[in-house]
Design an enzyme around this catalytic site. Structure first.
Site, mmCIF file in Angstrom:
data_model
loop_
_atom_site.group_PDB
_atom_site.id
_atom_site.type_symbol
_atom_site.label_atom_id
_atom_site.label_comp_id
_atom_site.label_asym_id
_atom_site.label_seq_id
_atom_site.Cartn_x
_atom_site.Cartn_y
_atom_site.Cartn_z
ATOM 1 N N GLU A 165 0.842 -1.211 0.000
ATOM 2 C CA GLU A 165 0.000 0.000 0.000
ATOM 3 C C GLU A 165 0.873 1.255 0.000
ATOM 4 O O GLU A 165 0.586 2.231 -0.710
ATOM 5 C CB GLU A 165 -0.927 -0.008 1.229
ATOM 6 C CG GLU A 165 -1.840 1.208 1.235
ATOM 7 C CD GLU A 165 -2.720 1.281 2.469
ATOM 8 O OE1 GLU A 165 -3.159 0.232 2.976
ATOM 9 O OE2 GLU A 165 -2.973 2.414 2.922
ATOM 10 N N SER A 169 -0.731 -6.521 7.708
ATOM 11 C CA SER A 169 -0.395 -5.436 8.625
ATOM 12 C C SER A 169 -1.474 -5.256 9.687
ATOM 13 O O SER A 169 -1.192 -5.191 10.884
ATOM 14 C CB SER A 169 -0.207 -4.156 7.812
ATOM 15 O OG SER A 169 -0.193 -3.034 8.638
ATOM 16 N N ASN A 170 -2.735 -5.186 9.257
ATOM 17 C CA ASN A 170 -3.786 -4.903 10.243
ATOM 18 C C ASN A 170 -3.939 -6.040 11.248
ATOM 19 O O ASN A 170 -4.286 -5.802 12.406
ATOM 20 C CB ASN A 170 -5.100 -4.562 9.534
ATOM 21 C CG ASN A 170 -5.831 -5.776 9.027
ATOM 22 O OD1 ASN A 170 -6.638 -6.364 9.720
ATOM 23 N ND2 ASN A 170 -5.526 -6.203 7.797
HETATM 24 C C1 2E4 Z 1 -6.014 -3.197 1.533
HETATM 25 C C2 2E4 Z 1 -5.795 -2.190 2.409
HETATM 26 O O1 2E4 Z 1 -2.648 -3.787 4.635
HETATM 27 P P1 2E4 Z 1 -2.755 -5.136 5.260
HETATM 28 O O2 2E4 Z 1 -1.431 -5.856 5.220
HETATM 29 O O3 2E4 Z 1 -3.370 -5.110 6.601
HETATM 30 O O4 2E4 Z 1 -3.739 -5.903 4.257
HETATM 31 P P2 2E4 Z 1 -4.683 -7.164 4.389
HETATM 32 O O5 2E4 Z 1 -4.775 -7.737 3.033
HETATM 33 O O6 2E4 Z 1 -4.313 -8.075 5.486
HETATM 34 O O7 2E4 Z 1 -6.069 -6.516 4.794
HETATM 35 C C3 2E4 Z 1 -6.918 -5.967 3.854
HETATM 36 C C4 2E4 Z 1 -6.489 -4.658 3.335
HETATM 37 C C5 2E4 Z 1 -6.356 -4.452 1.995
HETATM 38 C C6 2E4 Z 1 -6.233 -3.622 4.157
HETATM 39 N N1 2E4 Z 1 -5.938 -2.412 3.699
#
Ligand code: 2E4
Ligand code: SF4
Length: 328
Positions: A131, A228-229
């Site tokens: 991102e 990440s989340n």
């Molecule tokens: C797009 C943006 O960004 P993260 O690593 O948390 O992505 P994940 O694919 O686990 O979660 C969905 C997402 C997609 C979160 N933010």
């Protein structure tokens, strides 16, 4: 039946957000319309199970568009891509379906706008995350990455009264505010994004974990290590008073030893995690004496995003990528 050993606190909301739901459906719909293979640049979302399931249905995951045969259909992941990637796809005559979450696109638009107004942009986020690469690519000459407190001292700006911070959508809310405070210490005129860049889903999942963490001896977060989340949820749980916390992709990864002396287990999942994986964790816990489940509600979520325009029924024929050029 297993002897009762304790209870489970189940976070709500957890799991799929509107952006993930849309991205996963986009790949499924593309497979229905075009047939296999449908190429996907990067993991559509950062979840092992989602990727494996879509692979079985005929999705082919690649790292870059140069691995996609000319003229083929390619889906861009929910995390977003830089204008350079759109350009590469155009050069190869790829038929693109952009599954970038609209809330990531919103941050891209902010970056473009502030670059156009000649601001220095301080993008708070994790180095190397897709991102961040996509957002920085909108205005590379105007943007500096601030990956946590360690980067604050090295930031250089041209005019301290023309600086704005933006962020990745999935950061820890508290950690980001702390970084912003440090940046403000250096640049008192620092401007904030016009609206929250850390998205509603990230905030709500962190809030639910915060509400239950102090009551938990253990918090099990379902999610992949590159999510990440999901990783943030483990950190938030520990920060908010959970005695222990672990990230698992599958129930089978839970170590029985984690349950020693545990009476309350918190359970949650990242925004990219299908609910079936949480159900399997709850079954696994129930079989070991944690069958009593109480939900901890932090927010109600109703947001749904329309599918990418390339998949809308009236436009079954895909257009070659026509994304506008970068602001820089
Ligand atoms: C797009 C943006 O960004 P993260 O690593 O948390 O992505 P994940 O694919 O686990 O979660 C969905 C997402 C997609 C979160 N933010
Ligand atoms: Fe979009 Fe937020 Fe979900 Fe990321 S976590 S896909 S920004 S809704």
């Amino acid at each position: 039946m297993a002897e009762q050993r304790g209870r489970v606190l189940l976070a709500d909301p957890r799991g799929y957000c509107a952006g993930v739901d849309r991205a996963v459906i986009a790949v499924e719909r593309a497979l229905e319309i075009h047939g296999a293979p449908v190429y996907v640049r990067k993991q559509i979302v950062h979840n092992k199970h989602v990727v494996a399931t879509l692979e079985r249905k005929g999705a082919v995951f690649v790292e870059e568009t140069d691995e996609v045969p000319e003229g083929s259909v390619v889906v861009f992941s929910a995390h977003g891509v830089s204008p350079a990637v759109h350009e590469q796809a155009r050069e190869r005559q790829l038929r693109t379906i952009d599954a970038t979450c609209p809330l990531v696109t919103k941050v891209h638009m902010e970056a473009k706008r502030f670059a156009r107004d000649d601001y220095d942009i301080l993008l708070i986020g994790h180095r190397g995350h897709e991102e961040v690469e996509g957002t920085m690519g909108e205005a590379p000459a105007h943007t500096q990455l601030v990956d946590g407190a360690d980067d604050v001292a090295s930031v250089q700006v041209r005019d301290p009264d023309k600086v704005v911070w933006l962020s990745q959508t999935t950061l820890s809310v508290d950690e980001t505010l702390a970084t912003v405070d440090q940046l403000k210490g250096r640049f008192p005129g620092l401007q904030a994004p016009p609206s929250d860049d850390i998205c509603y889903a990230t905030q709500n999942r962190q809030q639910a974990v915060k509400q239950m963490a102090a009551d938990c001896d253990l918090v099990v977060v379902v999610g992949s290590t590159n999510s990440s989340n999901s990783v943030r949820l483990v950190e938030v749980a520990l920060e908010a008073g959970a005695r222990d916390s672990h990230l698992v992709d599958y129930a089978t990864e839970i170590d029985e030893a984690w349950l020693d002396g545990v009476s309350t287990v918190g359970v949650t999942s990242g925004a990219s995690v299908p609910e079936i994986l949480v159900s399997e964790v709850l079954d696994w816990l129930a079989a070991r004496g944690y069958a009593d489940v109480e939900t901890v509600v932090a927010a109600e979520e109703r947001l749904v995003f329309a599918l990418p325009h390339e998949l809308k029924p009236r436009r079954a024929a895909l257009a070659v990528d026509t994304e506008a050029a970068t602001a820089d």
